[in-house]
Design a protein around this motif. Structure first.
Motif, short mmCIF file in Angstrom:
data_model
loop_
_atom_site.label_atom_id
_atom_site.label_comp_id
_atom_site.label_asym_id
_atom_site.label_seq_id
_atom_site.Cartn_x
_atom_site.Cartn_y
_atom_site.Cartn_z
N GLU A 1 11.79 0.78 -11.53
CA GLU A 1 10.42 1.29 -11.42
C GLU A 1 9.37 0.67 -11.20
O GLU A 1 8.64 1.25 -10.50
CB GLU A 1 10.53 2.42 -12.68
N TYR B 1 6.87 1.24 -7.95
CA TYR B 1 5.56 1.66 -7.89
C TYR B 1 4.55 0.55 -7.22
O TYR B 1 3.57 0.66 -6.92
CB TYR B 1 4.99 1.70 -9.37
N SER B 2 5.08 -0.83 -6.97
CA SER B 2 4.45 -1.68 -6.45
C SER B 2 4.35 -1.43 -4.85
O SER B 2 3.69 -1.92 -4.03
CB SER B 2 4.86 -3.16 -6.60
N ARG C 1 1.49 2.73 -3.78
CA ARG C 1 0.37 2.46 -4.79
C ARG C 1 -0.20 3.84 -5.22
O ARG C 1 -0.39 4.19 -6.43
CB ARG C 1 -0.91 1.93 -4.08
N ALA C 2 -0.38 4.75 -4.45
CA ALA C 2 -1.08 5.92 -4.82
C ALA C 2 -1.03 7.04 -3.71
O ALA C 2 -0.97 6.63 -2.49
CB ALA C 2 -2.47 5.78 -4.94
N ALA D 1 11.83 4.27 -2.15
CA ALA D 1 10.83 4.30 -3.14
C ALA D 1 10.43 6.15 -3.43
O ALA D 1 10.59 6.60 -4.63
CB ALA D 1 9.55 3.48 -2.91
N LEU E 1 11.67 7.92 -6.77
CA LEU E 1 10.59 8.58 -7.73
C LEU E 1 10.30 9.82 -7.97
O LEU E 1 10.28 10.40 -8.71
CB LEU E 1 9.22 7.79 -7.24
N LYS F 1 2.60 10.75 -10.49
CA LYS F 1 1.84 9.17 -11.40
C LYS F 1 2.01 8.06 -10.58
O LYS F 1 1.90 6.94 -10.88
CB LYS F 1 2.53 9.22 -12.53
N ALA F 2 1.97 8.11 -8.96
CA ALA F 2 2.43 7.03 -8.39
C ALA F 2 0.89 6.31 -8.11
O ALA F 2 -0.02 6.73 -8.34
CB ALA F 2 2.99 7.20 -6.90
#
Length: 99
Positions: free
Chosen positions: A3, A7-8, A11-12, A45, A49, A98-99
């Motif tokens: 995980e 998340y790396s 980013r968002a 990803a 996710l 929550k990314a």
């Protein structure tokens, strides 16, 4: 992928009027991603996710704007944006992501 690695890569989520319209019209979502991330990395990803099926990934390198900071010229950093198209009938709630 674990995980932390996922998340790396992502980013968002990028939320704006344009991305909201893309979500409604063509089931596309925009994310800020790592500069080194490949389309395959981004696809895996997002699928892991958010538990969705990704149809396509388009990537854009965004150049940082030149700005004046207290009478001194500077520039914002360059970054990378990914447009992720999902299979019909699937969606991501980016407001609670929550990314």
């Amino acid at each position: 992928m674990n995980e932390a690695k996922l998340y790396s890569v992502i980013r968002a989520p990028r939320v704006s009027e344009k991305t909201a319209r893309l979500q409604e019209v063509s089931n596309q979502y925009a994310f800020e991603v790592a500069k080194t991330a490949t389309k395959a990395d981004i696809k895996t990803a997002v699928e892991q996710l958010f538990s969705v099926k990704v149809e396509a990934v388009n990537v854009v390198n965004v150049k940082g704007k030149n700005k004046a900071f207290r009478n001194r010229q500077g520039s914002r950093g360059d970054w990378r944006k990914a447009y992720v198209t999902l299979v019909d009938g699937q969606s991501i709630d980016v407001m609670t992501a929550k990314a």
